[in-house]
Design a protein around this motif. Structure first.
Motif, PDB file in Angstrom:
ATOM      1  N   ALA A  31      -0.142  -4.780  14.418  1.00  0.00           N
ATOM      2  CA  ALA A  31       0.518  -3.541  13.993  1.00  0.00           C
ATOM      3  C   ALA A  31       2.020  -3.613  14.244  1.00  0.00           C
ATOM      4  O   ALA A  31       2.827  -3.186  13.411  1.00  0.00           O
TER       5      ALA A  31
ATOM      6  N   VAL B 169      -4.902  -0.954   7.030  1.00  0.00           N
ATOM      7  CA  VAL B 169      -5.598  -2.210   7.315  1.00  0.00           C
ATOM      8  C   VAL B 169      -6.737  -1.914   8.294  1.00  0.00           C
ATOM      9  O   VAL B 169      -6.499  -1.484   9.432  1.00  0.00           O
TER      10      VAL B 169
ATOM     11  N   VAL C 134      -2.707   0.282  11.078  1.00  0.00           N
ATOM     12  CA  VAL C 134      -3.676  -0.780  11.349  1.00  0.00           C
ATOM     13  C   VAL C 134      -4.712  -0.210  12.300  1.00  0.00           C
ATOM     14  O   VAL C 134      -4.366   0.321  13.362  1.00  0.00           O
TER      15      VAL C 134
END
Length: 313
Positions: free
Chosen positions: A220, A258, A201
């Motif tokens: 995360a 992400v 992330v």
């Protein structure tokens, strides 16, 4: 036929996944044999891990207190001596390999091939240039030892199940005294290593501040992911530069990436384009990140992330 020596990357007594990826690249050469070299103060546990990688014939170990810390100028003379008889010497294109392998190439008197992403033949390779916007074919003279770094984002880890022999190698190399270990400054974290994590992330300038970056860490942790950042976030002081993902940071290929509040500058996209699934969250629907994202969410990250966390349970 090629005979390949791979320099193992390890930390705190554990083998890095980049080594298994180098084995996969070496297998593309259809070699006569693949050996792994482990240099450490106590290489036994690391060598045992390396011996389990499928396709590896031997694991060579060099036990020396001087190898406690991975200092390129100390490791390189030992590798160069042991490279005799090998047609190829490979290392990962990680911070470790980028530091070490040019020193090995210099001692062997050859030019290094960097970021090998495909193998065309024993001495012909493809690698990215211009921030990944172009791919160049590089040919090494047939009579030269090939010293190369492997772009780990382009290769899968070799399978386990091997049973290679482990042998102690004798090295009598003059080690430099002008380069020595003084200390290590590193942030402590219980999160997965950014370069080898399966899930990552990352936050960008859109996160807004160092304090706001907590929302990235929390998300995360919910995913069991490593945390990265765009260069803009690092330059703004939101997080340390070892978290930077992209052309001038770490090039990664997690199964899930992400990107939160990241617009998607070409330098950043270079570092993540090999990820399995890319999820982008940004309030600007025209942000370049959405051009490569598999899943895109347009909206305020401070509203979307809490909703996602709640849905994850």
């Amino acid at each position: 036929m090629p005979k390949v020596l791979i320099v193992a990357e390890h930390l705190d007594g554990k083998l890095n996944a980049s080594t298994a990826k180098c084995v996969t690249a070496a297998q593309a050469l259809s070699p006569q044999a693949i050996d792994i070299l482990v240099l450490a103060a106590d290489p036994a546990a690391i060598a045992a891990e390396a011996a389990q990688i499928a396709g590896v014939a031997r694991v060579l170990t060099v036990a020396n207190d001087a190898n406690t810390h991975a200092i390129a100028q100390v490791l390189a003379p030992q590798i160069a001596q042991l490279a005799d008889g090998y047609t190829h010497v490979l290392g990962p294109s990680t911070t470790f390999g980028k530091d070490l392998m040019p020193c090995v190439a210099a001692l062997l008197g050859v030019a290094q091939v960097s970021d090998v992403m495909t193998v065309e033949s024993s001495h012909v390779f493809k690698r990215p240039i211009y921030a990944g916007n172009a791919i160049v074919t590089v040919e090494v003279p047939a009579d030269h030892t090939v010293v190369a770094t492997v772009r780990i984002a382009s290769w899968a880890e070799a399978a386990k199940g091997g049973n290679a022999t482990v042998e102690a190698a004798a090295v009598v190399a003059e080690l430099p005294t002008h380069t020595r270990f003084i200390g290590l400054a590193a942030g402590a974290s219980d999160r997965p290593d950014l370069q080898s994590a399966k899930r990552v992330v990352s936050g960008g300038r859109g996160v807004g501040s160092e304090e706001n970056f907590k929302i990235i860490y929390d998300f995360a942790d919910k995913l069991g992911a490593a945390v990265g950042a765009s260069r803009a976030a690092v330059d703004a002081g939101y997080c340390p530069n070892e978290m930077q993902v992209g052309q001038t940071g770490k090039i990664i290929a997690p199964e899930l990436y992400v990107a939160i509040g990241i617009s998607g500058a070409i330098q950043h996209l270079t570092g993540i384009k090999d990820a399995g699934t890319i999820v982008a969250i940004n309030k600007d629907g025209d942000a370049p990140i959405f051009e490569i994202a598999d899943i895109g969410l347009v909206g305020d990250l401070f509203k979307i992330l809490p909703e996602l966390e709640a849905a994850l349970g």
